[in-house]
Design a protein around this motif. Structure first.
Motif, mmCIF file in Angstrom:
data_model
loop_
_atom_site.group_PDB
_atom_site.id
_atom_site.type_symbol
_atom_site.label_atom_id
_atom_site.label_comp_id
_atom_site.label_asym_id
_atom_site.label_seq_id
_atom_site.Cartn_x
_atom_site.Cartn_y
_atom_site.Cartn_z
ATOM 1 N N HIS A 144 8.380 -12.534 87.463
ATOM 2 C CA HIS A 144 7.336 -12.520 88.524
ATOM 3 C C HIS A 144 7.865 -13.086 89.810
ATOM 4 O O HIS A 144 7.407 -13.027 91.196
ATOM 5 C CB HIS A 144 5.916 -12.747 88.314
ATOM 6 N N LYS A 145 8.466 -14.287 89.675
ATOM 7 C CA LYS A 145 9.108 -14.926 90.745
ATOM 8 C C LYS A 145 10.342 -14.378 91.475
ATOM 9 O O LYS A 145 10.748 -15.079 92.531
ATOM 10 C CB LYS A 145 9.378 -16.350 90.005
ATOM 11 N N ILE A 146 11.011 -13.546 91.031
ATOM 12 C CA ILE A 146 12.040 -13.021 91.335
ATOM 13 C C ILE A 146 12.090 -12.207 92.775
ATOM 14 O O ILE A 146 12.571 -12.256 93.507
ATOM 15 C CB ILE A 146 13.159 -12.148 90.251
ATOM 16 N N HIS B 85 9.055 -1.796 84.171
ATOM 17 C CA HIS B 85 8.442 -1.605 85.325
ATOM 18 C C HIS B 85 7.521 -2.898 85.771
ATOM 19 O O HIS B 85 7.473 -3.803 84.926
ATOM 20 C CB HIS B 85 7.467 -0.381 85.385
ATOM 21 N N GLN B 86 7.348 -2.849 86.903
ATOM 22 C CA GLN B 86 6.462 -3.913 87.418
ATOM 23 C C GLN B 86 5.251 -2.981 88.016
ATOM 24 O O GLN B 86 5.469 -1.923 88.873
ATOM 25 C CB GLN B 86 7.004 -4.604 88.877
ATOM 26 N N SER C 71 -2.153 -10.238 91.709
ATOM 27 C CA SER C 71 -2.712 -9.121 90.700
ATOM 28 C C SER C 71 -2.586 -9.721 89.457
ATOM 29 O O SER C 71 -1.613 -10.437 89.213
ATOM 30 C CB SER C 71 -2.299 -7.698 90.933
ATOM 31 N N VAL C 72 -3.317 -9.135 88.497
ATOM 32 C CA VAL C 72 -3.195 -9.518 87.157
ATOM 33 C C VAL C 72 -3.606 -8.436 86.225
ATOM 34 O O VAL C 72 -4.840 -7.818 86.469
ATOM 35 C CB VAL C 72 -3.846 -10.991 86.784
ATOM 36 N N SER C 73 -2.872 -8.300 85.189
ATOM 37 C CA SER C 73 -3.325 -7.289 84.236
ATOM 38 C C SER C 73 -3.541 -7.922 82.998
ATOM 39 O O SER C 73 -2.674 -8.704 82.338
ATOM 40 C CB SER C 73 -2.083 -6.124 84.076
ATOM 41 N N GLY D 227 1.374 -8.634 88.716
ATOM 42 C CA GLY D 227 1.977 -7.543 89.066
ATOM 43 C C GLY D 227 3.351 -7.476 89.480
ATOM 44 O O GLY D 227 3.960 -6.265 89.370
ATOM 45 N N ARG D 228 3.947 -8.455 89.497
ATOM 46 C CA ARG D 228 5.712 -8.394 89.550
ATOM 47 C C ARG D 228 6.360 -8.551 88.297
ATOM 48 O O ARG D 228 7.398 -8.798 88.304
ATOM 49 C CB ARG D 228 6.054 -9.300 90.652
ATOM 50 N N THR D 229 5.715 -9.230 87.202
ATOM 51 C CA THR D 229 6.355 -9.229 85.999
ATOM 52 C C THR D 229 6.778 -8.037 85.360
ATOM 53 O O THR D 229 6.439 -7.035 85.387
ATOM 54 C CB THR D 229 5.202 -9.792 84.876
ATOM 55 N N LEU D 230 8.276 -8.140 85.205
ATOM 56 C CA LEU D 230 8.879 -6.994 84.538
ATOM 57 C C LEU D 230 8.302 -6.973 83.079
ATOM 58 O O LEU D 230 8.381 -7.854 82.193
ATOM 59 C CB LEU D 230 10.347 -7.338 84.636
ATOM 60 N N HIS D 231 7.880 -5.638 82.521
ATOM 61 C CA HIS D 231 7.443 -5.557 81.287
ATOM 62 C C HIS D 231 7.640 -4.105 80.851
ATOM 63 O O HIS D 231 7.738 -3.269 81.616
ATOM 64 C CB HIS D 231 5.794 -6.003 81.076
#
Length: 195
Positions: A97-99, A53-54, A73-75, A141-145
């Motif tokens: 996150h850049k996509i 998810h993102q 955002s940052v987690s 917040g957009r990083t796939l993890h």
């Protein structure tokens, strides 16, 4: 998953929160602030993967139809036990996150967990991030993890703190999005009433 552990233990006045907020401000700007925290627990020999998810997917599903004033955002993900592939360490797709944003869906109706759609072509780029207890990794917040299940004989706990611009936090709360905080307050009232 335990949402808002800082409601039960005064983490916000400790050094961890102040350091996290200072780091978030250094990375993304002085308007960054604490939004919420949670703990994820994986018991031994459990097949409890947390789906790809993102984090942004939670706001978009939770506040469907709204335009967001600020997407920064940052987690911060802090394992409380050594985390490796066998017990559910964090996996990410570096640079994802850049996509941009991907659509998400709830894993099942009535459940808050979501999963991302349409990333099969990116999974070959996934990378595990095993780290020692007390270390920290952080992501946009957009990083796939994702984190896998725990096939080890040991528990795996992680503490997560999310930071966003204060205006975005205010926007969330004004639109009834509080990451489950109101529900916890009701749960605590119900518990007190029943005891």
């Amino acid at each position: 998953q335990i949402m808002w552990p800082s409601l039960y233990y005064n983490f916000e006045e400790g050094p961890l929160h102040s350091r996290i907020v200072a780091l978030a401000q250094t990375i993304l700007g002085q308007d960054m602030a604490f939004d919420f925290d949670h703990i994820i627990f994986k018991s031994p020999y459990s097949d409890n993967a947390f789906p790809w998810h993102q984090d942004e997917g939670y706001w978009r599903i939770g506040m469907k139809g709204l335009e967001f004033p600020d997407l920064r955002s940052v987690s911060f993900w802090i394992p409380l036990d050594d985390a490796d592939v066998s017990n559910g360490c964090m996996w990410m797709i570096p640079g994802s996150h850049k996509i941009g944003y991907f659509d998400h869906k709830k894993v099942k109706e009535g459940h808050h967990t979501i999963e991302v759609l349409g990333i099969d072509n990116l999974l070959s780029e996934k990378k595990a991030f095993p780290i020692k207890a007390g270390s920290c990794i952080f992501h946009d917040g957009r990083t796939l993890h994702y984190s896998g299940g725990n096939s080890s004989a040991n528990e795996r706990k992680a503490y997560i703190v999310n930071c966003r611009p204060q205006k975005m936090i205010d926007f969330e709360r004004e639109n009834g999005f509080d990451h489950g905080k109101a529900g916890l307050g009701q749960f605590r009232k119900d518990q007190q009433r029943n005891h």
